[in-house]
Scaffold this motif. Structure first.
Motif, mmCIF file in Angstrom:
data_model
loop_
_atom_site.group_PDB
_atom_site.id
_atom_site.type_symbol
_atom_site.label_atom_id
_atom_site.label_comp_id
_atom_site.label_asym_id
_atom_site.label_seq_id
_atom_site.Cartn_x
_atom_site.Cartn_y
_atom_site.Cartn_z
ATOM 1 N N GLU A 71 13.653 -76.200 -86.117
ATOM 2 C CA GLU A 71 13.773 -76.835 -84.770
ATOM 3 C C GLU A 71 13.808 -75.752 -83.632
ATOM 4 O O GLU A 71 13.107 -76.043 -82.525
ATOM 5 N N ASP A 72 14.207 -74.437 -83.946
ATOM 6 C CA ASP A 72 13.971 -73.444 -82.769
ATOM 7 C C ASP A 72 12.618 -73.187 -82.738
ATOM 8 O O ASP A 72 12.023 -72.938 -81.537
ATOM 9 N N ILE A 73 11.754 -73.107 -83.916
ATOM 10 C CA ILE A 73 10.386 -72.595 -83.653
ATOM 11 C C ILE A 73 9.670 -73.981 -83.084
ATOM 12 O O ILE A 73 9.006 -73.549 -82.221
ATOM 13 N N ASP A 74 10.072 -74.783 -83.196
ATOM 14 C CA ASP A 74 9.282 -75.964 -82.493
ATOM 15 C C ASP A 74 9.627 -76.106 -81.071
ATOM 16 O O ASP A 74 8.664 -76.475 -80.129
ATOM 17 N N ARG A 75 10.911 -75.649 -80.619
ATOM 18 C CA ARG A 75 11.152 -75.662 -79.206
ATOM 19 C C ARG A 75 10.177 -74.567 -78.373
ATOM 20 O O ARG A 75 9.805 -74.487 -77.444
ATOM 21 N N PHE A 76 10.243 -73.414 -79.312
ATOM 22 C CA PHE A 76 9.351 -72.142 -78.764
ATOM 23 C C PHE A 76 8.090 -72.461 -78.533
ATOM 24 O O PHE A 76 7.150 -72.446 -77.481
ATOM 25 N N GLU A 81 3.289 -74.268 -75.061
ATOM 26 C CA GLU A 81 2.321 -75.144 -74.791
ATOM 27 C C GLU A 81 2.405 -75.607 -73.172
ATOM 28 O O GLU A 81 1.541 -75.705 -72.251
ATOM 29 N N ARG A 82 3.756 -75.472 -72.654
ATOM 30 C CA ARG A 82 4.050 -76.061 -71.179
ATOM 31 C C ARG A 82 3.341 -74.904 -70.300
ATOM 32 O O ARG A 82 2.650 -75.072 -69.319
#
Length: 332
Positions: A71-76, A81-82
């Motif tokens: 979950e943390d990796i996906d948030r990073f 990407e932003r």
């Protein structure tokens, strides 16, 4: 005598320091008890096992499986990407492009970006540097007062055929005008599966026992990325370890450990996020007249152009980036 005790004797003999052994039984196995000062590179704070401390002492790196959650990796990844889509502007952020595409591809997408550096002003990415599970391990090497000094998100692109996606073998201490080296450590977390084909880290175990070597740009026919200095005279016959890792695995390594990475020979990007930490008790040094003078001058020239200042020092460029993440800012 246990295997841990045998290995510890080898380490102690290498360090030429006194050490006492007492045999005790824990969970049905014999383990070695020793004087904490016998191990130079880590502190005895009950997190690292004897085997882990000895492994880091001998090899200069320690791999911890599954330390950072998916979950943390996906948030990073979403934050990265932003930035790639230029939806946010981050003060001080350095956006790097692979030398083989830098002049031909300026599209607002991740395929044009090979690395983000200095994301200390981007809250979501910098959250990585303050993850409790990361800091718990970092403290084993730096002590309780911890500065996050250098941040990176690496987006190693598929190689274009010029071999520019590789990173030359180097020692991170080459870039740092602060000491002591033994109180500096890098955490490097795989954001997806990394392996030999997509350019995993390659390390020379035990090379951290040596001194800081001379670095410069390698003479590669296909070109080399900016600031990618390499060791000039490392032993090509030194045993190598390829660190193949799963998403969330994290490796901690010493700043004198010689390491690099190979080409990304796949069609996908290889992502990792990392931070270099130092004890807040560390101090700055003057690199003039040393093997670090070339990188110090290069960084000063880049900073002078970027910020339109003439009197910036190599130390200044680090002092403005450092952030306290635990304890007290005692010096750095």
């Amino acid at each position: 005598m246990s295997r841990a005790a045998d290995r510890l004797k080898v380490v102690v003999n290498h360090l030429d320091r006194p050490c006492s052994f007492v045999q005790a039984s824990t969970s049905g196995e014999n383990v070695a008890y020793y004087q904490p000062q016998a191990l130079r590179y880590s502190f005895d704070n009950d997190l690292l096992s004897t085997e882990q401390r000895i492994s880091y002492e001998e090899d200069g790196f320690l791999l911890i499986k599954g330390l950072v959650s998916g979950e943390d990796i996906d948030r990073f990844r979403a934050a990265f990407e932003r930035i790639c889509r230029r939806e946010v502007q981050v003060p001080g952020l350095v956006v790097m492009r692979d030398v083989s595409i830098a002049k031909s591809e300026f599209v607002p997408d991740q395929k044009a970006i090979s690395k983000l550096q200095d994301f200390q002003e981007e809250p979501e990415l910098f959250r990585y540097c303050s993850l409790p599970q990361i800091l718990n391990y970092v403290e084993c090497f730096t002590g309780p007062n911890i500065m996050a000094m250098h941040t990176m998100l690496i987006n190693k692109p598929p190689d274009t055929g010029n071999k520019t996606s590789r990173h030359p073998m180097h020692q991170d201490l080459h870039y740092f005008p602060f000491r002591p080296a033994d109180r500096i450590v890098c955490s490097w977390t795989a954001m997806e599966k990394v392996h030999c084909q997509n350019g995993c880290l390659v390390v020379l175990p035990g090379s951290h026992h040596g001194t800081l070597k001379e670095h410069d740009y390698p003479e590669w026919e296909g070109g080399v990325n900016k600031m990618y200095h390499g060791v000039r005279d490392h032993d090509p016959n030194h045993p190598r370890v390829h660190l193949e890792m799963e998403k969330g695995d994290t490796v901690f390594f010493h700043p004198l450990l010689i390491h690099g990475s190979g080409m990304n020979q796949t069609q996908g990007f290889r992502k990792a996020i990392s931070c270099h930490y130092a004890s807040a008790d560390c101090y700055y040094i003057d690199v003039r007249g040393t093997t670090q003078e070339n990188i110090g001058q290069e960084v000063k020239e880049i900073a002078a152009r970027k910020y339109a200042v003439d009197d910036v020092t190599f130390e200044d460029t680090w002092a403005v980036r450092g952030r306290l993440v635990q304890g007290d800012r005692t010096n750095l």
